[in-house]
Enzyme design. Sequence first.
Site, PDB file in Angstrom:
ATOM      1  N   GLY A  13     -12.889 -10.908   1.043  1.00 60.93           N
ATOM      2  CA  GLY A  13     -14.337 -10.795   0.894  1.00 60.93           C
ATOM      3  C   GLY A  13     -14.860 -10.931  -0.510  1.00 60.93           C
ATOM      4  N   THR A  14     -14.012 -11.367  -1.440  1.00 61.69           N
ATOM      5  CA  THR A  14     -14.492 -11.474  -2.813  1.00 61.69           C
ATOM      6  C   THR A  14     -15.042 -12.860  -3.116  1.00 61.69           C
ATOM      7  OG1 THR A  14     -12.191 -11.818  -3.395  1.00 61.69           O
ATOM      8  CG2 THR A  14     -13.122  -9.672  -3.869  1.00 61.69           C
ATOM      9  N   GLY A  15     -15.074 -13.715  -2.133  1.00 62.81           N
ATOM     10  CA  GLY A  15     -15.719 -15.009  -2.340  1.00 62.81           C
ATOM     11  C   GLY A  15     -14.766 -16.124  -2.708  1.00 62.81           C
ATOM     12  N   LYS A  16     -13.506 -16.022  -2.297  1.00 63.15           N
ATOM     13  CA  LYS A  16     -12.553 -17.072  -2.640  1.00 63.15           C
ATOM     14  C   LYS A  16     -12.912 -18.367  -1.928  1.00 63.15           C
ATOM     15  CE  LYS A  16      -9.120 -14.590  -1.163  1.00 63.15           C
ATOM     16  NZ  LYS A  16      -9.853 -13.354  -0.848  1.00 63.15           N
ATOM     17  N   THR A  17     -13.165 -18.249  -0.633  1.00 66.78           N
ATOM     18  CA  THR A  17     -13.533 -19.426   0.142  1.00 66.78           C
ATOM     19  C   THR A  17     -14.820 -20.032  -0.411  1.00 66.78           C
ATOM     20  OG1 THR A  17     -12.581 -18.309   2.045  1.00 66.78           O
ATOM     21  CG2 THR A  17     -13.917 -20.232   2.484  1.00 66.78           C
ATOM     22  N   ASP A  75      -9.608  14.267   5.808  1.00 60.12           N
ATOM     23  CA  ASP A  75      -9.526  14.718   4.414  1.00 60.12           C
ATOM     24  C   ASP A  75      -8.072  14.945   4.033  1.00 60.12           C
ATOM     25  OD1 ASP A  75     -12.252  14.779   4.458  1.00 60.12           O
ATOM     26  OD2 ASP A  75     -12.403  16.937   4.824  1.00 60.12           O
ATOM     27  N   GLU A  85     -19.189  20.456   4.671  1.00 64.94           N
ATOM     28  CA  GLU A  85     -19.783  19.454   3.771  1.00 64.94           C
ATOM     29  C   GLU A  85     -20.263  20.090   2.473  1.00 64.94           C
ATOM     30  OE1 GLU A  85     -19.236  16.468   4.279  1.00 64.94           O
ATOM     31  OE2 GLU A  85     -18.624  16.639   6.369  1.00 64.94           O
ATOM     32  N   HIS A 118     -17.301  20.363   0.180  1.00 70.40           N
ATOM     33  CA  HIS A 118     -17.017  19.099  -0.517  1.00 70.40           C
ATOM     34  C   HIS A 118     -17.972  18.933  -1.695  1.00 70.40           C
ATOM     35  CE1 HIS A 118     -14.099  17.214   2.071  1.00 70.40           C
ATOM     36  NE2 HIS A 118     -14.880  17.183   3.133  1.00 70.40           N
TER      37      HIS A 118
HETATM   38  P1  ADP Z   1     -12.875 -14.475   0.849  1.00 71.52           P
HETATM   39  O1  ADP Z   1     -12.573 -15.877   1.148  1.00 71.52           O
HETATM   40  O2  ADP Z   1     -12.526 -14.063  -0.546  1.00 71.52           O
HETATM   41  O3  ADP Z   1     -12.319 -13.503   1.835  1.00 71.52           O
HETATM   42  P2  ADP Z   1     -15.505 -15.346   1.414  1.00 71.52           P
HETATM   43  O4  ADP Z   1     -15.662 -16.428   0.437  1.00 71.52           O
HETATM   44  O5  ADP Z   1     -15.164 -15.761   2.791  1.00 71.52           O
HETATM   45  O6  ADP Z   1     -14.448 -14.291   0.917  1.00 71.52           O
HETATM   46  O7  ADP Z   1     -16.810 -14.463   1.404  1.00 71.52           O
HETATM   47  C1  ADP Z   1     -17.495 -14.146   2.559  1.00 71.52           C
HETATM   48  C2  ADP Z   1     -18.975 -14.100   2.303  1.00 71.52           C
HETATM   49  O8  ADP Z   1     -19.293 -13.025   1.423  1.00 71.52           O
HETATM   50  C3  ADP Z   1     -19.478 -15.329   1.600  1.00 71.52           C
HETATM   51  O9  ADP Z   1     -19.829 -16.300   2.523  1.00 71.52           O
HETATM   52  C4  ADP Z   1     -20.670 -14.822   0.827  1.00 71.52           C
HETATM   53  O10 ADP Z   1     -21.809 -14.771   1.656  1.00 71.52           O
HETATM   54  C5  ADP Z   1     -20.288 -13.411   0.494  1.00 71.52           C
HETATM   55  N1  ADP Z   1     -19.719 -13.332  -0.851  1.00 71.52           N
HETATM   56  C6  ADP Z   1     -18.458 -12.943  -1.147  1.00 71.52           C
HETATM   57  N2  ADP Z   1     -18.248 -12.952  -2.465  1.00 71.52           N
HETATM   58  C7  ADP Z   1     -19.396 -13.384  -3.027  1.00 71.52           C
HETATM   59  C8  ADP Z   1     -19.799 -13.622  -4.365  1.00 71.52           C
HETATM   60  N3  ADP Z   1     -18.972 -13.407  -5.401  1.00 71.52           N
HETATM   61  N4  ADP Z   1     -21.057 -14.067  -4.573  1.00 71.52           N
HETATM   62  C9  ADP Z   1     -21.885 -14.274  -3.555  1.00 71.52           C
HETATM   63  N5  ADP Z   1     -21.572 -14.085  -2.275  1.00 71.52           N
HETATM   64  C10 ADP Z   1     -20.334 -13.633  -1.998  1.00 71.52           C
HETATM   65 ZN    ZN Z   2     -14.412  16.604   5.007  1.00 75.02          ZN
HETATM   66 MG    MG Z   3     -11.702 -16.549   2.838  1.00 73.86          MG
END
Ligand code: ADP
Ligand code: ZN
Ligand code: MG
Length: 636
Positions: free
Chosen positions: A234-238, A533, A457, A460
């Site tokens: 989810g960091t935007g590699k694709t 926890d 809570e 915590h």
């Molecule tokens: P990964 O391939 O690293 O798992 P993705 O490229 O598939 O992640 O990211 C999924 C979605 O999350 C993207 O289509 C975009 O909408 C959002 N996203 C993730 N990283 C970014 C980023 N750095 N900037 C903007 N959008 C992002």
């Molecule tokens: Zn708790």
């Molecule tokens: Mg990906």
Amino acid sequence: MPENKKITPQKPDPEEEKKKQQQMQRRMSFSVSYLLVGMVVLWLFQEFVLTPMLIQASEIPYSEFKQKLADNQIVKVTLRDNDIIGEMKNPTPNATPATIPFETIGNAESDPKLVEQLQSAGVSFDFQRPPSPIGSFFVAYLLPLLLLGGFWYLMYRRTTGGAGGGLGSIFGVGKSKATEVKAEDVGVTYKDVGGADEAIGELQEIIQFLKTPEQFAKLGGRIPKGVLLIGPPGTGKTLLAKATAGEAHVAFFQTSGSEFVEMFVGVGAARVRDLFEQARKAAPAIVFIDEIDAIGQSRAGAVRIGGNDEREQTLNQLLAEIDGFQTTHIAPVIIMAATNRPEVLDPALLRAGRFDRQIAVGNPDLTGRLQILKIHSKGIKLAPDFDWERAARMTPGFSGADIANVMNEAALLAARRNADSVTLADFESAIERVVAGLEKRSRVMNEDERRTVAYHESGHALVAELVPHGDPVSKISIVPRTRGALGYTMQMPTEDRYLLTMEELQDRIAVMLGGRAAENVVCGEISTGASDDIMRATELARRMVTEFGMSEKLGSVRYAGQQLQYLGGAVEDSSNVSQETREIIDREVQRLVTEQYERAQNLLREHRAALEKLTQLLLAKETVDGSAVKAALGKG
Ligand code: ADP
Ligand code: ZN
Ligand code: MG
């Protein structure tokens, strides 16, 4: 209860699901079509090869045969060991065919006069050797097998891309399943990627090369062929890979490692070849292989169940393709790949000349998150006083995809309350929703349970406020959530942290156990509500001992298994840890946890009045924010 640290992707990505389904369907329809064609071939063989050979002549009694012979009806015969076959005139005159085959039991031995009679009747006759058993075996069994084998071989040749062609190409199994996006349709650029400036910086060279390959050729430098993007999900590699194609304005071939993994050996390899062929035709281009760990897994080491042949062949083919093609300035093709499990990749993939450029893409920092927020709020109407900075601060440890998800949830929440713009409060609720699940007000809890949850809570929250390194509390709630939490305390770190000291980790454990400590201090009784926890506290303590070397008894020695770089934790593997050491580890973990539990209890006993006050407030209002904690403790 849930802490604002990590969120797991909520629902499976519908697109991924669809892709998987399609792939399954393709696989299914491939095997079905193979079966069908196999059956048709068998049938054709039976119908047109076997049957005519074995056409059954009508069997007649020997007496009738003799009668016909006497009547001059027999045209020709073949005398065999135990029977006689031949042709006789058609009993119905002038009909077609003029002769019909017949068969009768008997031979020249049992009827010594037969030959003489045949001769005198002018019938053409001959003798036949007994049929060789090998011959009939060949016809009945071997031939169909050979035919099937030949068919299979053709397919195999086709899929492995040999000169074969022919039948196999009907299915196109060896065709690459990559989707090609034309340069003008890519549609994303680096403007759509936030918080990845370092990665983008490193990719500039690739873009330059794709744009003006001649310049590089002039200087004679070797161009990197492969770029591997490494980072958590989810960091935007694709996105980054696609945006690179967008920036360079070249065609983009996207495929995923799993698409090469098929049940037939050789198919994956053929697809790799096909993919590169296509890319070369479309050059300049970027070939992107997502989740490359599906094929690029280390061939040594890890024992895998089932055959590795397919994976291995595919990987070898990939290596061969990467080595084989020249990234010339005439047809520049760059291979990009992404993975979140770099530790499992085969070293052969990473050596120079292959994926020698490795670019780490991490979770975004504060400025990165701010950029990503702005990117993903483009189509969303935000309240004029929406505080970007604060919103970015609320999402530490979130990936780009998480932030996109939260922003979208915020818009949905605002729509639900019929507002005309999205406020920071919506954004905050969206974070809660993503972290803890939806509120479930319909769940009715009895008064005792509510009190226990409120104490829990409050515990915590107070411990978080009282320990020196606790992250400030931003919200406490005792509204049950759909994800199962009965209440939660949300902490908001003031800054992103990359290094944590032992004291800070101890404080974290104390906060995690603050809930149970409160229950014990107030009621002298503990409940099941603390299992999560306890699990997290134990896990952290174990990592402190086995990974971070934070136990004096055990020293700075690693006892945990192989590290999983981005997926958190380590593989459980204590094979080289002795029994005694394991016992010491367990004791140290227990000591760490117990110490912090005692500490939390002592803190709460000291501030018993504050605990009571906060709990009553929670019971009355159900949800309070961080300032209430400070107020209860008498800190303005
Ligand atoms: P990964 O391939 O690293 O798992 P993705 O490229 O598939 O992640 O990211 C999924 C979605 O999350 C993207 O289509 C975009 O909408 C959002 N996203 C993730 N990283 C970014 C980023 N750095 N900037 C903007 N959008 C992002
Ligand atoms: Zn708790
Ligand atoms: Mg990906």
